[in-house]
Design a protein around this motif. Structure first.
Motif, PDB file in Angstrom:
ATOM      1  N   ASN A  86       0.829  -1.202   0.000  1.00 54.72           N
ATOM      2  CA  ASN A  86       0.000   0.000   0.000  1.00 54.72           C
ATOM      3  C   ASN A  86       0.864   1.253   0.000  1.00 54.72           C
ATOM      4  OD1 ASN A  86      -1.897  -1.873   0.186  1.00 54.72           O
ATOM      5  ND2 ASN A  86      -2.437  -1.457   2.338  1.00 54.72           N
ATOM      6  N   GLY A  87       0.701   1.986  -1.041  1.00 52.83           N
ATOM      7  CA  GLY A  87       1.321   3.300  -1.070  1.00 52.83           C
ATOM      8  C   GLY A  87       2.828   3.298  -1.156  1.00 52.83           C
ATOM      9  N   LEU A  88       3.374   2.233  -1.651  1.00 48.38           N
ATOM     10  CA  LEU A  88       4.831   2.241  -1.804  1.00 48.38           C
ATOM     11  C   LEU A  88       5.204   1.888  -3.233  1.00 48.38           C
ATOM     12  CD1 LEU A  88       6.293   0.571   1.360  1.00 48.38           C
ATOM     13  CD2 LEU A  88       6.998   2.740   0.362  1.00 48.38           C
ATOM     14  N   ARG A  89       6.278   2.478  -3.682  1.00 43.67           N
ATOM     15  CA  ARG A  89       6.738   2.124  -5.012  1.00 43.67           C
ATOM     16  C   ARG A  89       7.179   0.662  -5.029  1.00 43.67           C
ATOM     17  NH1 ARG A  89      11.263   4.248  -6.082  1.00 43.67           N
ATOM     18  NH2 ARG A  89      11.446   5.294  -4.068  1.00 43.67           N
ATOM     19  N   LYS A  90       7.080   0.073  -6.186  1.00 50.54           N
ATOM     20  CA  LYS A  90       7.371  -1.348  -6.293  1.00 50.54           C
ATOM     21  C   LYS A  90       8.816  -1.667  -5.886  1.00 50.54           C
ATOM     22  CE  LYS A  90       6.697  -5.109  -9.467  1.00 50.54           C
ATOM     23  NZ  LYS A  90       7.004  -5.444 -10.839  1.00 50.54           N
ATOM     24  N   GLY A  91       9.724  -0.833  -6.395  1.00 48.70           N
ATOM     25  CA  GLY A  91      11.134  -1.087  -6.111  1.00 48.70           C
ATOM     26  C   GLY A  91      11.414  -1.061  -4.624  1.00 48.70           C
ATOM     27  N   LYS A  92      10.864  -0.069  -3.972  1.00 51.67           N
ATOM     28  CA  LYS A  92      11.130   0.067  -2.550  1.00 51.67           C
ATOM     29  C   LYS A  92      10.515  -1.082  -1.769  1.00 51.67           C
ATOM     30  CE  LYS A  92      11.432   3.261   1.158  1.00 51.67           C
ATOM     31  NZ  LYS A  92      11.015   4.501   1.767  1.00 51.67           N
ATOM     32  N   ARG A  93       9.333  -1.471  -2.192  1.00 51.08           N
ATOM     33  CA  ARG A  93       8.662  -2.567  -1.513  1.00 51.08           C
ATOM     34  C   ARG A  93       9.525  -3.829  -1.609  1.00 51.08           C
ATOM     35  NH1 ARG A  93       3.741  -2.839  -4.301  1.00 51.08           N
ATOM     36  NH2 ARG A  93       4.239  -4.812  -5.281  1.00 51.08           N
ATOM     37  N   LYS A  94      10.021  -4.028  -2.813  1.00 51.91           N
ATOM     38  CA  LYS A  94      10.853  -5.197  -3.029  1.00 51.91           C
ATOM     39  C   LYS A  94      12.068  -5.157  -2.105  1.00 51.91           C
ATOM     40  CE  LYS A  94      12.750  -6.990  -7.125  1.00 51.91           C
ATOM     41  NZ  LYS A  94      12.931  -6.791  -8.562  1.00 51.91           N
ATOM     42  N   MET A  95      12.640  -3.972  -2.017  1.00 51.90           N
ATOM     43  CA  MET A  95      13.834  -3.843  -1.183  1.00 51.90           C
ATOM     44  C   MET A  95      13.518  -4.153   0.278  1.00 51.90           C
ATOM     45  SD  MET A  95      16.040  -0.459  -0.414  1.00 51.90           S
ATOM     46  CE  MET A  95      15.094  -0.054   1.031  1.00 51.90           C
ATOM     47  N   LEU A  96      12.401  -3.594   0.744  1.00 48.81           N
ATOM     48  CA  LEU A  96      12.052  -3.814   2.146  1.00 48.81           C
ATOM     49  C   LEU A  96      11.793  -5.285   2.429  1.00 48.81           C
ATOM     50  CD1 LEU A  96       9.797  -0.723   2.803  1.00 48.81           C
ATOM     51  CD2 LEU A  96      12.018  -1.228   3.801  1.00 48.81           C
ATOM     52  N   ARG A  97      11.144  -5.919   1.504  1.00 49.55           N
ATOM     53  CA  ARG A  97      10.881  -7.347   1.699  1.00 49.55           C
ATOM     54  C   ARG A  97      12.182  -8.140   1.693  1.00 49.55           C
ATOM     55  NH1 ARG A  97       5.411  -9.035   0.917  1.00 49.55           N
ATOM     56  NH2 ARG A  97       6.130 -11.109   0.359  1.00 49.55           N
ATOM     57  N   GLN A  98      13.102  -7.705   0.834  1.00 52.84           N
ATOM     58  CA  GLN A  98      14.397  -8.396   0.802  1.00 52.84           C
ATOM     59  C   GLN A  98      15.111  -8.251   2.145  1.00 52.84           C
ATOM     60  OE1 GLN A  98      15.503 -10.434  -1.703  1.00 52.84           O
ATOM     61  NE2 GLN A  98      17.013 -10.942  -0.133  1.00 52.84           N
ATOM     62  N   ILE A  99      15.031  -7.042   2.704  1.00 55.85           N
ATOM     63  CA  ILE A  99      15.653  -6.831   4.016  1.00 55.85           C
ATOM     64  C   ILE A  99      15.060  -7.786   5.029  1.00 55.85           C
ATOM     65  CG2 ILE A  99      15.799  -5.206   5.936  1.00 55.85           C
ATOM     66  CD1 ILE A  99      16.097  -2.993   3.906  1.00 55.85           C
ATOM     67  N   MET A 100      13.761  -7.923   4.959  1.00 55.42           N
ATOM     68  CA  MET A 100      13.069  -8.834   5.879  1.00 55.42           C
ATOM     69  C   MET A 100      13.612 -10.253   5.720  1.00 55.42           C
ATOM     70  SD  MET A 100      10.739  -8.367   8.013  1.00 55.42           S
ATOM     71  CE  MET A 100      10.362  -9.635   9.163  1.00 55.42           C
ATOM     72  N   ILE A 101      13.729 -10.686   4.465  1.00 56.07           N
ATOM     73  CA  ILE A 101      14.231 -12.038   4.217  1.00 56.07           C
ATOM     74  C   ILE A 101      15.651 -12.172   4.782  1.00 56.07           C
ATOM     75  CG2 ILE A 101      14.909 -13.698   2.445  1.00 56.07           C
ATOM     76  CD1 ILE A 101      12.730 -12.610   0.671  1.00 56.07           C
ATOM     77  N   ASP A 102      16.472 -11.177   4.506  1.00 53.18           N
ATOM     78  CA  ASP A 102      17.855 -11.224   4.992  1.00 53.18           C
ATOM     79  C   ASP A 102      17.895 -11.364   6.504  1.00 53.18           C
ATOM     80  OD1 ASP A 102      18.632 -10.902   2.430  1.00 53.18           O
ATOM     81  OD2 ASP A 102      19.150  -8.772   2.603  1.00 53.18           O
ATOM     82  N   GLU A 103      17.057 -10.572   7.167  1.00 52.97           N
ATOM     83  CA  GLU A 103      17.070 -10.605   8.628  1.00 52.97           C
ATOM     84  C   GLU A 103      16.632 -11.967   9.150  1.00 52.97           C
ATOM     85  OE1 GLU A 103      18.260  -8.485  10.829  1.00 52.97           O
ATOM     86  OE2 GLU A 103      18.975  -7.371   9.091  1.00 52.97           O
ATOM     87  N   ILE A 104      15.617 -12.496   8.522  1.00 54.09           N
ATOM     88  CA  ILE A 104      15.138 -13.808   8.963  1.00 54.09           C
ATOM     89  C   ILE A 104      16.232 -14.850   8.784  1.00 54.09           C
ATOM     90  CG2 ILE A 104      13.527 -15.673   8.428  1.00 54.09           C
ATOM     91  CD1 ILE A 104      11.405 -13.651   7.937  1.00 54.09           C
ATOM     92  N   LEU A 105      16.904 -14.796   7.648  1.00 51.84           N
ATOM     93  CA  LEU A 105      17.973 -15.765   7.394  1.00 51.84           C
ATOM     94  C   LEU A 105      19.094 -15.615   8.414  1.00 51.84           C
ATOM     95  CD1 LEU A 105      18.415 -15.882   3.522  1.00 51.84           C
ATOM     96  CD2 LEU A 105      17.411 -17.577   5.023  1.00 51.84           C
ATOM     97  N   LYS A 106      19.380 -14.359   8.753  1.00 44.22           N
ATOM     98  CA  LYS A 106      20.463 -14.110   9.695  1.00 44.22           C
ATOM     99  C   LYS A 106      20.134 -14.726  11.061  1.00 44.22           C
ATOM    100  CE  LYS A 106      21.835  -9.817  10.963  1.00 44.22           C
ATOM    101  NZ  LYS A 106      21.815  -8.411  10.581  1.00 44.22           N
ATOM    102  N   MET A 107      18.898 -14.570  11.465  1.00 43.97           N
ATOM    103  CA  MET A 107      18.523 -15.112  12.772  1.00 43.97           C
ATOM    104  C   MET A 107      18.459 -16.616  12.755  1.00 43.97           C
ATOM    105  SD  MET A 107      15.963 -12.513  14.402  1.00 43.97           S
ATOM    106  CE  MET A 107      16.535 -10.841  14.468  1.00 43.97           C
ATOM    107  N   LYS A 108      18.096 -17.124  11.612  1.00 47.30           N
ATOM    108  CA  LYS A 108      17.934 -18.566  11.482  1.00 47.30           C
ATOM    109  C   LYS A 108      19.223 -19.291  11.894  1.00 47.30           C
ATOM    110  CE  LYS A 108      17.825 -22.404   8.861  1.00 47.30           C
ATOM    111  NZ  LYS A 108      18.403 -23.139   7.784  1.00 47.30           N
ATOM    112  N   LYS A 109      20.351 -18.665  11.581  1.00 47.87           N
ATOM    113  CA  LYS A 109      21.638 -19.301  11.867  1.00 47.87           C
ATOM    114  C   LYS A 109      21.793 -19.628  13.344  1.00 47.87           C
ATOM    115  CE  LYS A 109      24.137 -16.975   8.332  1.00 47.87           C
ATOM    116  NZ  LYS A 109      24.822 -15.714   8.138  1.00 47.87           N
ATOM    117  N   ASN A 110      21.136 -18.836  14.195  1.00 47.02           N
ATOM    118  CA  ASN A 110      21.340 -19.008  15.629  1.00 47.02           C
ATOM    119  C   ASN A 110      20.269 -19.845  16.305  1.00 47.02           C
ATOM    120  OD1 ASN A 110      23.729 -17.517  16.072  1.00 47.02           O
ATOM    121  ND2 ASN A 110      22.570 -15.680  15.597  1.00 47.02           N
ATOM    122  N   LEU A 111      19.279 -20.224  15.565  1.00 47.55           N
ATOM    123  CA  LEU A 111      18.135 -20.842  16.222  1.00 47.55           C
ATOM    124  C   LEU A 111      17.915 -22.278  15.808  1.00 47.55           C
ATOM    125  CD1 LEU A 111      15.458 -18.051  16.138  1.00 47.55           C
ATOM    126  CD2 LEU A 111      16.639 -18.970  18.124  1.00 47.55           C
TER     127      LEU A 111
END
Lengths: 503, 145, 374
Positions: free
Chosen positions: C86-111
């Motif tokens: 909602n209300g975000l450019r496609k590129g930015k949305r993609k980037m934010l979602r990628q950040i989310m994925i990265d963060e999840i992967l990073k935490m996964k290593k410890n859990l």
């Protein structure tokens, strides 16, 4: 025609052609490097090195650290070796007959005892006085070797004899390694099935003014010292715009002694380090390559383009002078020892490209530059210089050098991005501007001094034992491919004006 | 002295969603150089109500042990800069002569180091990656023992 | 046109022109370098901030008490309204979602355990697998690698066919990642790709695969026997390693065949396998084998004999003690030391003082090693 005229033509045009060739070569290498860097930039590194490093599946590595009269820092330095993040490791510290209490300090700090040890002397070295191991299980990985003094190369040879693992890494103890450095280094050895990787080297960066904690760089700063700052630019340029290209051509002739990894068997079979040269790190690589070429085995020397090792560079002119003098002597000695490669088709890229490049543009460059200056002065005295042209050419050449340096910094900001503070890049760019004036000429002079030393000594043979490498810490990058650029520029300026003169 | 600035007291963390009820004020020292792991470990233990002292490498941990009263439990990674986990264990048992429970953290495939740690006097170990529930139950068990 | 003008100028003018050109170029590069560095820094900072934001939220969710967890997940979605676009450019949305994925992967290593399950759940609920799959179907190989990695790390099995297809991909990076991914998802069952892979599996890749398998439940792969016949030498080597790891005693005969494989590395690996997988005849077979192979293989044989050798080998080993190079002699002394008295070994080489000297030194070292840490 009288001989003076011939002489005149020879030098004027000779220098001109030389300079043009040099610029062309630099351009080619530079463009190729930029292309490779762009490729690299696109490529993400996914391997999660840290997890693998702590497991026991990783290949075994022996680390060789020679020490000579380092009583003040030895205990700390060895401690930092322990913090290297790698599981399957053996640390071999070689005390090269220090005259101070280095050995005793190690014995006290790590609870060492002398143990009976059978040394398989596959490379002939100075005798070993004793091998020490710790009684404390926490230092199980450490082996300290005490030997009679014989120079850095000799110490490393003892290390090669004693090492039990398949791969050996030679490091300067005062270097700071990135956490995953060893794994990154060992990876190429294991990931090229069709070629035997005999050695791998990485990028060296300047650690001056950086914040270090526990053997890790915690924050990268541009050096405060002017000299170190210029060398930062020099290192970036040399590694980003020079070695990258050479490694892709499989023509790399040097792996810096500060941090490189070898296949132990090949290194020993090739004969180990040469104790007679001051440039033992370069010499070994060249000899290992020759060994493989002669045996007609497919091989490669790999280069890891990410910064892995940080080292302190000299901050005083005096130390810098000694360092560059030594580098030049090392280069000349190595080139001389292996002169049979010169334009030898048998050696492929190595003989037709790498070796001549080193002869013409590493060894001859300072000499040609000197000649250029001499002629300039002579012509100036004779009133034969057209100053307007001279300065125009000078501008041309200097700005070519600037272009080269600035491009490397531009690439750095897009690829590795080590310098993150706002003003950092600006500082580096400024360093580019004043480099030719306060750094370049001095370095060329040191190189010429090195060549002279060798020439003067040539009757008595190539070398007496040099132990300089131990006393000083900073000799890490052997030589800098591009630094000579600005120099040539001035020469071009010289002859072109001469040329006009004739008209 | 240099290390002093590096102590991060868990309670100063800006995660104010946490509740700070301490279980009898039990103090746990965590030494671990991987930032994310350290963060997650201390987060979990704080949630469980312990007071957490974070040490981001062996040096900080050693320094803390030297200058402060012993915490009630120590969790230490094995591979760390300055001093390894083994040295931390050794210090607690030999120099400080303390019997506080020690848990070592080890990555997969580091069994030999764990064995070493047990020899030196560690009580338990947790592998990384860790399960939060397992972590709390082990800590609880050691406190009750 | 410009060239024409240039040619007409005299040398001096030409030079001036070029000098100006060069100075221009240099200053342009300087400016570009400086400003791009500033720009990139700014961008990086912005991303960093987003990362921190998501990281602390993820942490809160992970360690929240059960009762509140679901509420937070809902809240999380609200907070990440941008994820839905909602209300975000496609590129930015993609980037934010990628950040989310990265963060999840990073935490996964410890859990592991329940914490890990929560992360998987989050990945599903935010439909991040859609992003990953999109990358997998992209033509650019770097994106493919990322997609494959994300899907497999997050244990998302739906697209396994597409991943499996990549295990023999032309592009090395894709192939490597797909092989790892399949093993990550299916454990030993995933090794099925070994039957079809035609490219060499590098040492490094073998190491990583074994590392992955170490962390999984021990279930034995069934097809090892077939892979041992593979035309791809690297597959044979890897299967030998697998046989070793899973103690496949029934493959002993097959492994014996591999001793006579034309490839030396296969031979060595086969020899090393015998350390764990052997029967009463193995020792004598190895002794016979020792005499017909190259030095590299001999060293491997001695390595295995260290744990296998019995009195039967003693005579044979004495024979080789006098006639070989130091490295091999050292290994032999080590084996003999476990079988008979040191003094006997020394007596055996009495006649040759040089060899005797070295043997004494070796024995001293070996005996000391035993004492050192006990």
């Amino acid at each position: 025609m009288c001989w003076e005229l011939w002489f005149f033509y020879f030098f004027t045009y000779g220098i001109l052609i030389y300079s043009i060739m040099l610029i062309c070569i630099y351009l080619l290498i530079g463009i190729y490097s930029v292309y490779e860097n762009i490729n690299h930039m696109r490529k993400h590194e996914f391997t999660d090195y840290s997890m693998v490093a702590s497991s026991s599946v990783v290949p075994a590595i022996s680390i060789l650290a020679p020490a000579y009269n380092e009583s003040a820092s030895i205990v700390e330095n060895v401690r930092s070796l322990f913090s290297i993040y790698y599981n399957n490791l053996e640390l071999i510290v070689i005390n090269d007959g220090s005259k101070d209490d280095s050995l005793q300090k190690l014995i006290d700090a790590y609870h060492l005892v002398k143990v009976p040890y059978f040394v398989n002397e596959r490379i002939a070295t100075k005798p070993v006085r004793g091998v020490y191991k710790s009684t404390n299980a926490a230092y199980k990985k450490l082996t300290v070797v005490d030997k009679y003094n014989g120079g850095k190369a000799d110490a490393l040879n003892v290390g090669l004899n004693i090492a039990t693992k398949k791969y050996v890494t030679c490091i300067d103890v005062d270097c700071v390694l990135e956490q995953d450095a060893l794994l990154r280094m060992v990876k190429p050895f294991m990931s090229s099935p069709d070629k035997h990787v005999i050695a791998a080297g990485g990028v060296i960066r300047v650690a001056n003014s950086c914040e270090v904690r526990g053997g890790k760089i915690t924050k990268v700063h541009v050096p405060k010292n002017m000299l170190a700052r210029i060398q930062t630019v020099e290192y970036i340029r040399s590694f980003l715009l020079g070695r990258m290209a050479w490694s892709k051509l499989n023509g790399l002739l040097i792996i810096s002694g500060a941090f490189g990894m070898f296949d132990k068997e090949i290194a020993i079979d090739a004969g180990g380090y040469d104790t007679k040269t001051v440039g033992e790190d370069m010499e070994l690589i060249v000899r290992m390559r020759l060994y493989m070429e002669d045996a007609k085995r497919p091989y490669a020397v790999r280069y890891i383009s990410d910064p892995l090792c940080w080292t302190e560079v000299p901050t005083s002119y005096r130390v810098l002078w000694r360092q560059r003098d030594r580098w030049m002597r090392g280069t000349v000695e190595t080139l001389w020892t292996h002169k049979k490669m010169f334009f030898n088709r048998k050696y492929g890229v190595l003989g037709l490209f790498s070796y001549p490049y080193w002869v013409f543009f590493e060894f001859l460059a300072p000499i040609v530059e000197l000649l250029g200056w001499v002629f300039l002065i002579v012509y100036a005295v004779l009133g034969m210089v057209i100053w307007k042209f001279y300065f125009l050419l000078l501008i041309f050449i200097v700005s070519f050098g600037y272009l080269f340096s600035a491009s490397s910094i531009l690439i750095e900001t897009f690829t590795f991005r080590q310098y993150k503070e706002k003003r950092d890049v600006l500082k580096l760019l400024l360093a580019v501007l004043y480099e030719p004036v306060i750094f370049h000429l001095y370095v060329v002079a040191a190189a010429i001094r090195g060549i002279l030393k060798i020439l003067l000594k040539s009757e008595t043979g190539w070398g007496e034992m040099t132990r300089g490498g131990f006393a000083k810490k900073n000799e890490s990058v052997k030589s800098d491919e591009n630094q000579k650029l600005q120099t040539e520029t001035e020469e071009t300026a010289n002859h072109v004006k001469e040329e006009n003169h004739e008209k | 002295m240099a290390y002093l600035d590096n102590y991060v007291n868990g309670n100063n963390n800006k995660q104010n969603l946490l509740n700070h009820t301490k279980i009898n004020g039990m103090k746990i020292l965590i030494a671990e150089d991987e930032k994310m792991t350290l963060k997650m470990l201390s987060m979990k233990l704080q949630k469980d109500g312990y007071e957490v002292i974070q040490a981001e490498d062996g040096g900080v941990a050693m320094d803390y042990l030297e200058k402060n009263a012993c915490p009630d439990l120590v969790i230490t990674d094995i591979m760390m800069p300055f001093y390894s986990g083994l040295e931390v264990v050794e210090k607690i048992r030999k120099d400080l002569k303390s019997k506080i429970p020690i848990i070592v953290l080890s990555a997969m495939g580091q069994e030999d180091s764990v064995e070493e740690a047990f020899k030196l006097g560690a009580d338990d170990y947790i592998t990384k990656p860790f399960s939060p529930i397992e972590l709390s139950s082990r800590v609880k068990r050691l406190f009750n023992a | 046109m410009l060239l024409l003008i240039l040619v007409r100028w005299d040398l001096e003018a030409q030079l001036i022109f070029f000098a100006i050109l060069f100075i221009g170029a240099v200053s342009a590069i300087f400016f570009i370098a400086y400003f791009s560095s500033l720009l990139m820094q700014k961008k990086e900072d912005a991303i960093l901030e987003k990362r921190d934001e998501r990281e602390s939220l993820l942490l809160t969710i992970l360690f929240e008490e059960n009762s509140e967890k679901d509420d937070l997940l809902v809240g999380f979605k609200e907070f990440n309204i941008d994820v839905k676009g909602n209300g975000l450019r496609k590129g930015k949305r993609k980037m934010l979602r990628q950040i989310m994925i990265d963060e999840i992967l990073k935490m996964k290593k410890n859990l592991s355990g329940a914490g890990l399950e929560d992360l998987y759940k989050l990945y599903e609920e935010l439909r991040l697998y859609k992003d990953s799959y999109k990358k997998l179907t992209n033509n650019h190989f770097q994106l493919m690698v990322m997609g494959i990695r994300e899907l497999s790390e997050m244990n998302h099995k739906v697209y396994y066919r597409s991943i499996y297809r990549c295990t023999n991909h032309v592009q090395e990076d894709v192939r490597i990642e797909a092989q790892l991914a399949i093993v990550r998802l299916f454990g030993v069952k995933g090794l099925r790709f070994l039957s079809r892979v035609t490219y060499t599996i590098s040492e490094w890749q073998q190491m990583t695969l074994l590392y992955l398998l170490t962390n999984m439940k021990n279930e034995r792969p069934v097809d090892i026997e077939r892979w041992l016949d593979s035309k791809n030498d690297s597959v044979v080597i890897f299967s030998l390693r697998l046989a070793d790891k899973y103690n496949c005693f029934e493959l002993l005969e097959k492994i014996g065949h591999c001793l006579y494989h034309p490839n030396e590395t296969v031979k060595i690996q086969a020899v090393l396998c015998l350390k764990n997988i052997y029967n009463e005849n193995t020792e004598l077979e190895l002794l016979a084998y020792y005499q017909v192979v190259s030095k590299r293989v001999q060293i491997a044989v001695l390595e295995v004999l260290k744990s296998l050798a019995t009195q039967d080998s003693v005579f044979f080993l004495y024979k080789y003690l006098v006639s070989c190079e130091l490295e091999i002699r050292f290994s032999i002394v080590r084996i003999l030391n476990g079988l008979c008295e040191g003094i006997d070994i020394i007596r055996a080489v009495e006649k040759e003082p040089e060899i005797k000297e070295s043997v004494i030194q070796m024995l001293e070292q070996i005996n000391n090693e035993k004492l050192q840490y006990n």
